[in-house]
Design an enzyme around this catalytic site. Structure first.
Site, PDB file in Angstrom:
ATOM      1  N   SER A 135     -62.538  49.431 -93.993  1.00 49.74           N
ATOM      2  CA  SER A 135     -62.077  50.501 -93.100  1.00 49.74           C
ATOM      3  C   SER A 135     -61.304  49.923 -91.927  1.00 49.74           C
ATOM      4  O   SER A 135     -61.581  48.814 -91.471  1.00 49.74           O
ATOM      5  CB  SER A 135     -63.305  51.247 -92.577  1.00 49.74           C
ATOM      6  N   TYR A 159     -72.131  51.175 -88.504  1.00 49.18           N
ATOM      7  CA  TYR A 159     -71.306  51.437 -89.695  1.00 49.18           C
ATOM      8  C   TYR A 159     -70.208  50.386 -89.810  1.00 49.18           C
ATOM      9  O   TYR A 159     -70.018  49.760 -90.858  1.00 49.18           O
ATOM     10  CB  TYR A 159     -70.682  52.842 -89.609  1.00 49.18           C
ATOM     11  N   LYS A 163     -69.285  47.174 -92.638  1.00 47.55           N
ATOM     12  CA  LYS A 163     -67.998  46.882 -93.304  1.00 47.55           C
ATOM     13  C   LYS A 163     -67.601  45.416 -93.062  1.00 47.55           C
ATOM     14  O   LYS A 163     -67.176  44.714 -93.971  1.00 47.55           O
ATOM     15  CB  LYS A 163     -66.897  47.821 -92.789  1.00 47.55           C
TER      16      LYS A 163
END
Ligand code: NAD
Ligand code: UDP
Length: 360
Positions: A135, A159, A163
């Protein structure tokens, strides 16, 4: 652009019932691939898989679905024992930034343990070609724009940290065993839907992202859109992002797979998938109002913690090395988003079963 996949026969898609996964599975089927989807349906509906099958026409025979949590190693083993996969596209993961701040362990457990389990099973079955959903969040609040694949990385929430950690795990895997060929795709902001209006984004619970919220306001499920911050140093004070049509993004996966199969020099590579154009929240709302003919009432609020001011991609590496470039602009993104929303105001569910309603 001709992306025909010649060698990628059997592909496992984790999270293939989800928003980006369902659009990518459809493209893979139309390319002639056999696709096995594994998804625990935590944030999706099996109806999405059925709709993909319908859209795929004669290719639907090449689609199989298993309701499986990728942390369930035995279940994953069975899937790998029944099919010899040429590659895996790994979408499965939790993605709500705010929830990740509230429930970090849930995110580390799901995203990290899920990925590690998948890699272990892949290694045992000697399937070592992977495309991973990273992302743009890994760029944090970038100092220089556009973000290139070499820009510095920083995570602003759990989050984002999952990643970054998974990217590092993949680099380590390739370093330890050069048979691993891995594509880390850093998506910018996927929006829109398939032009049929039959598949689109339908998150469970209250959405986090801008466009699902705009869409729910337009169909009367929410009274207004809250705009997070209008004091940024941008053209109209609102945050700027690089929105990309989900169909373009799905095509980006086909291009990445093609590269994975055709270029023997591939190791562990990173590519931005965006359009290279920045659009503000207010510009996006205006484009959606134009496409839908609906007024979106706005409520202005403070900045959302952890939000960057401006993020947009340098797309030259993907253009040059993957021979891929996004085709659609925000008009088409909003047109297709509205087509999906107006045909499916409650997503894949009905007003009784949808759990994203205003009262829930
Ligand atoms: P999504 O929630 O629609 O799809 C993810 C799918 O994974 C869901 O169907 C969910 O049920 C499934 N899943 C989650 N955990 C699982 C598990 N343990 N086992 C099996 N299935 C599981 O999200 P999306 O927007 O399609 O995103 C796909 C991927 O792309 C995610 O990894 C996400 O982090 C990443 N990504 C998304 C965006 C975005 O804005 N949508 C941006 C950048 C990166
Ligand atoms: N945004 C907003 N209201 C919302 C959701 C998002 O104003 O209800 C803004 C957000 O501050 C950001 C942009 O819309 O500037 C895109 O947010 P999104 O969550 O979709 O993507 P991300 O911030 O993860 O890039």
């Amino acid at each position: 652009m001709q992306l025909r996949l010649s060698a990628a026969g059997r592909v496992l898609v984790t999270g293939g019932a989800g928003y980006i996964g369902s659009h990518t599975v459809l493209q893979l089927l139309l390319e002639g691939c056999s696709v096995v989807v594994v998804d625990n349906l935590d944030n999706s509906s099996e109806v999405a898989v059925q709709r993909v099958a319908e859209l795929a026409g004669e290719f639907r025979k090449n689609l199989t679905f298993h309701k499986i949590d990728i942390r369930d190693k035995e279940a994953l083993e069975e899937v790998f024992a029944s099919t010899k996969f040429d590659a895996v596209i790994h979408f499965a993961g939790l993605k709500a930034v705010g929830e990740s701040v509230q429930k970090p362990l849930l995110y580390y457990k799901n995203n990290l343990i899920g990925t590690i389990t998948l890699l272990e099973v892949m290694a045992v079955h000697r399937c070592k070609k992977l495309v991973f959903s990273s992302s743009a969040t890994v760029y944090g609040w970038p100092k220089d724009l556009p973000c290139t694949e070499e820009s510095s990385l920083s995570a602003m929430n759990p989050y984002g940290r999952t990643k970054l950690m998974i990217e590092d795990i993949c680099r380590d895997m390739h370093h330890a065993d050069s048979e691993w060929k891995i594509m880390l795709l850093r998506y910018f902001n996927p929006v829109g839907a398939h032009p049929s209006g039959d598949i689109g984004e339908d998150p469970r619970g209250i959405p986090n992202n801008l466009m699902p919220l705009v869409q729910q306001v337009a169909v009367g499920r929410r009274p207004a859109l809250t705009v997070f911050g209008n004091d940024y140093l941008t053209k109209d004070g609102t945050g700027v992002r690089d929105y990309i049509h989900v169909v373009d993004l799905a095509e980006g996966h086909i291009a990445a797979l093609k590269k994975l199969f055709e270029d023997p020099k591939i190791g562990c590579e990173v590519y931005n998938l965006g359009t290279g154009k920045g659009t503000s929240v207010l510009e996006m709302v205006a484009a959606f109002e134009k496409a839908s003919g609906k007024k979106i009432p706005l409520v202005f609020a403070g900045r959302r913690p952890g939000d960057a001011e401006v993020l947009f991609a340098s797309t030259s590496k993907a253009e040059k090395e993957l021979n891929w470039k996004a085709k659609y602009g925000i008009e088409e993104m909003c047109r297709d988003q509205w087509n999906w929303a107006s045909k499916n105001p409650w997503g894949y569910e009905s007003p009784d079963t949808a759990n994203g309603g205003v009262t829930k």
